[in-house]
Design a protein around this motif. Sequence first.
Motif, PDB file in Angstrom:
ATOM      1  N   ASN A  34      49.430  40.021  53.011  1.00 53.99           N
ATOM      2  CA  ASN A  34      48.836  38.984  52.029  1.00 53.99           C
ATOM      3  C   ASN A  34      47.818  38.379  52.957  1.00 53.99           C
ATOM      4  O   ASN A  34      48.115  38.803  54.141  1.00 53.99           O
ATOM      5  CB  ASN A  34      50.136  38.157  51.758  1.00 53.99           C
ATOM      6  N   LEU A  35      46.526  38.044  52.340  1.00 50.50           N
ATOM      7  CA  LEU A  35      45.763  37.198  52.221  1.00 50.50           C
ATOM      8  C   LEU A  35      46.133  36.379  52.222  1.00 50.50           C
ATOM      9  O   LEU A  35      47.152  35.573  51.198  1.00 50.50           O
ATOM     10  CB  LEU A  35      44.268  37.505  52.150  1.00 50.50           C
ATOM     11  N   PRO A  36      45.939  34.863  53.489  1.00 45.47           N
ATOM     12  CA  PRO A  36      45.381  33.465  53.030  1.00 45.47           C
ATOM     13  C   PRO A  36      45.721  32.480  51.280  1.00 45.47           C
ATOM     14  O   PRO A  36      46.436  31.865  51.392  1.00 45.47           O
ATOM     15  CB  PRO A  36      45.399  33.527  54.236  1.00 45.47           C
ATOM     16  N   CYS A  37      44.673  33.519  51.379  1.00 42.40           N
ATOM     17  CA  CYS A  37      43.928  33.450  49.538  1.00 42.40           C
ATOM     18  C   CYS A  37      44.834  33.268  48.751  1.00 42.40           C
ATOM     19  O   CYS A  37      45.129  33.004  47.625  1.00 42.40           O
ATOM     20  CB  CYS A  37      42.449  33.539  49.221  1.00 42.40           C
ATOM     21  N   GLY A  38      45.853  34.071  48.871  1.00 38.51           N
ATOM     22  CA  GLY A  38      46.883  34.905  48.300  1.00 38.51           C
ATOM     23  C   GLY A  38      46.748  36.079  47.788  1.00 38.51           C
ATOM     24  O   GLY A  38      47.831  37.215  47.423  1.00 38.51           O
ATOM     25  N   HIS A  39      46.051  36.857  48.230  1.00 39.84           N
ATOM     26  CA  HIS A  39      44.944  38.714  47.473  1.00 39.84           C
ATOM     27  C   HIS A  39      45.852  39.489  48.173  1.00 39.84           C
ATOM     28  O   HIS A  39      46.309  38.710  49.444  1.00 39.84           O
ATOM     29  CB  HIS A  39      44.095  38.774  47.319  1.00 39.84           C
ATOM     30  N   VAL A  40      45.989  41.265  47.497  1.00 43.99           N
ATOM     31  CA  VAL A  40      46.633  41.850  48.778  1.00 43.99           C
ATOM     32  C   VAL A  40      46.069  42.923  48.736  1.00 43.99           C
ATOM     33  O   VAL A  40      44.957  43.429  47.759  1.00 43.99           O
ATOM     34  CB  VAL A  40      48.007  41.963  48.117  1.00 43.99           C
ATOM     35  N   PHE A  82      37.627  39.759  46.243  1.00 43.93           N
ATOM     36  CA  PHE A  82      37.975  39.209  45.359  1.00 43.93           C
ATOM     37  C   PHE A  82      37.812  38.182  44.872  1.00 43.93           C
ATOM     38  O   PHE A  82      37.193  37.085  43.544  1.00 43.93           O
ATOM     39  CB  PHE A  82      39.545  39.128  44.406  1.00 43.93           C
ATOM     40  N   CYS A  83      37.962  37.228  46.220  1.00 44.33           N
ATOM     41  CA  CYS A  83      37.582  35.327  45.574  1.00 44.33           C
ATOM     42  C   CYS A  83      36.365  34.609  46.845  1.00 44.33           C
ATOM     43  O   CYS A  83      35.861  34.032  46.522  1.00 44.33           O
ATOM     44  CB  CYS A  83      39.392  34.660  45.834  1.00 44.33           C
ATOM     45  N   GLY A  99      34.285  51.325  44.075  1.00 49.64           N
ATOM     46  CA  GLY A  99      35.601  50.436  43.941  1.00 49.64           C
ATOM     47  C   GLY A  99      34.824  48.913  44.903  1.00 49.64           C
ATOM     48  O   GLY A  99      33.440  49.416  45.383  1.00 49.64           O
ATOM     49  N   TRP A 100      35.698  48.236  44.880  1.00 47.78           N
ATOM     50  CA  TRP A 100      35.161  46.885  45.645  1.00 47.78           C
ATOM     51  C   TRP A 100      34.461  47.334  47.332  1.00 47.78           C
ATOM     52  O   TRP A 100      35.206  47.405  47.593  1.00 47.78           O
ATOM     53  CB  TRP A 100      36.038  45.737  45.710  1.00 47.78           C
ATOM     54  N   GLY A 101      32.756  46.846  47.022  1.00 49.94           N
ATOM     55  CA  GLY A 101      32.408  47.017  48.295  1.00 49.94           C
ATOM     56  C   GLY A 101      31.035  47.539  48.088  1.00 49.94           C
ATOM     57  O   GLY A 101      30.264  47.668  48.789  1.00 49.94           O
ATOM     58  N   THR A 102      31.463  48.504  46.970  1.00 53.44           N
ATOM     59  CA  THR A 102      29.843  49.607  46.552  1.00 53.44           C
ATOM     60  C   THR A 102      29.560  48.498  45.459  1.00 53.44           C
ATOM     61  O   THR A 102      28.537  49.101  44.310  1.00 53.44           O
ATOM     62  CB  THR A 102      31.067  51.327  45.936  1.00 53.44           C
ATOM     63  N   LEU A 103      30.693  48.966  44.475  1.00 53.34           N
ATOM     64  CA  LEU A 103      30.147  47.951  42.898  1.00 53.34           C
ATOM     65  C   LEU A 103      30.899  46.742  42.952  1.00 53.34           C
ATOM     66  O   LEU A 103      32.557  46.312  43.426  1.00 53.34           O
ATOM     67  CB  LEU A 103      30.960  48.768  41.643  1.00 53.34           C
ATOM     68  N   PHE A 104      30.233  45.581  42.315  1.00 50.35           N
ATOM     69  CA  PHE A 104      30.870  44.478  41.848  1.00 50.35           C
ATOM     70  C   PHE A 104      30.490  44.203  40.595  1.00 50.35           C
ATOM     71  O   PHE A 104      29.268  43.842  40.034  1.00 50.35           O
ATOM     72  CB  PHE A 104      29.874  43.550  42.828  1.00 50.35           C
ATOM     73  N   ASN A 105      31.618  44.313  39.905  1.00 50.60           N
ATOM     74  CA  ASN A 105      32.066  43.324  38.770  1.00 50.60           C
ATOM     75  C   ASN A 105      30.603  44.297  37.477  1.00 50.60           C
ATOM     76  O   ASN A 105      29.813  43.711  37.330  1.00 50.60           O
ATOM     77  CB  ASN A 105      31.342  42.521  38.057  1.00 50.60           C
ATOM     78  N   PRO A 106      30.739  45.349  37.090  1.00 52.01           N
ATOM     79  CA  PRO A 106      29.931  46.657  37.510  1.00 52.01           C
ATOM     80  C   PRO A 106      29.980  46.087  35.141  1.00 52.01           C
ATOM     81  O   PRO A 106      30.528  45.686  34.507  1.00 52.01           O
ATOM     82  CB  PRO A 106      30.355  47.961  37.188  1.00 52.01           C
TER      83      PRO A 106
END
Length: 397
Positions: A49-55, A76-77, A128-135
């Motif tokens: 768990n991250l403090p923001c709630g994402h995993v 993500f956020c 994946g995230w880090g290579t593509l952002f909201n394609p």
Amino acid sequence: MAVNPHSLRSQATRSPERILREIQSNLLECKVCFEIFNPAGQSERRPQNLPCGHVLCLDCIGALSHPVLKKLECPFCRQLCDVDSTSHCHALGDLQELLLNSKVGVPSYGAKALHVFGSLQLCSAFGGWGTLFNPTGIAVLGTSGTMVVVHDGDTRLVVFGPQGRRLHGFGRRGDICYPLDVAVTPNGHVVVTDAGDKSLKVFTSRGCHVLTLTDVFQLPWGVDVDMRGNILVSDSQTGILSRVTLDCVLGVILDHQTPITDLEHPRAVACCQVTGATAVVEHLLFDESHPTWNHRPARLRVYDQYFSLLYQKDSFSLSLGSTAWLCMSAVAFEGDGNVIIIDSKQAMIWKLHKGNKLTPLISENLVRPVGLICTAKDSTLTVLDSGDHAVKIYSFR
């Protein structure tokens, strides 16, 4: 209170096995590396768990965090998180252990896994995230299988090899404001619709700027290239489909016509390289007072090579022969001329046989598909999944 019958039918078709597979693909894998969580001991794939709630998995937290400051930006956020504030996600660990110990098996899924959906096999996934952002768009460069994707990264276009290796990127954030779709001309030039400055931009495959077409569109959206090399662009604001002829070597516009002018908020455009047909997806006006319209209605129009209407289907008519309300968002052609429809909201891909019979092609392990490539030569279907920030390749063999 009125009940949407299409919604009830859609829920009724969600078998326990399908729900379990959706739990696995949406909850039990890391959305950065696409590996299955492993809650055991100090495993590098343990869900955290991250403090923001994402995993994320433990390994990705280590890879994304600053080695000295021990901080990372949530992919993500974008919230800044302390590594020391992360904690083991017991809920996902317990859920995974419960499913693994149950009698109903949950098939594994990951970038290297193999699944069969009817005649389709999911062979690989990359990005994946880090290579593509909201394609938002994908196209293929020639016959080599090289792919170009537009996304929201610092370089707006990313070029991948046939096996998914990132080759290079181009189109800086300031040069391309808000790309929506991409196409490739027969001579290998890359064409991008930019909603930010209402333009059509053309580059070489290595990223050299060729020309920019402005003062023509109000909201350029979908783009594709027809069998003669002309560029078709939909303008979602004016309802016009434009046909642009370019000399990419000289960097000049040879011709600009508007063969279709009566569309309603057109978005996706696709051209059949065999028959010359053109398909357009329109997003119709949404009537919130209508008791059965829980989703925005859409309409598919298919034209012949002379832009005479062959047939049209809206969400309601297509849903009559289906168990779900279709939310058409993108479209492509198979080699035989049949239309393939993307439903981003329900994360499904459908095949429309000769404009009448509708059958599902993919209904599992997609989050938000937004684009696809049909390759007749090697019988593959390449799907751009914006929800996973990934490219997923399926085989018909």
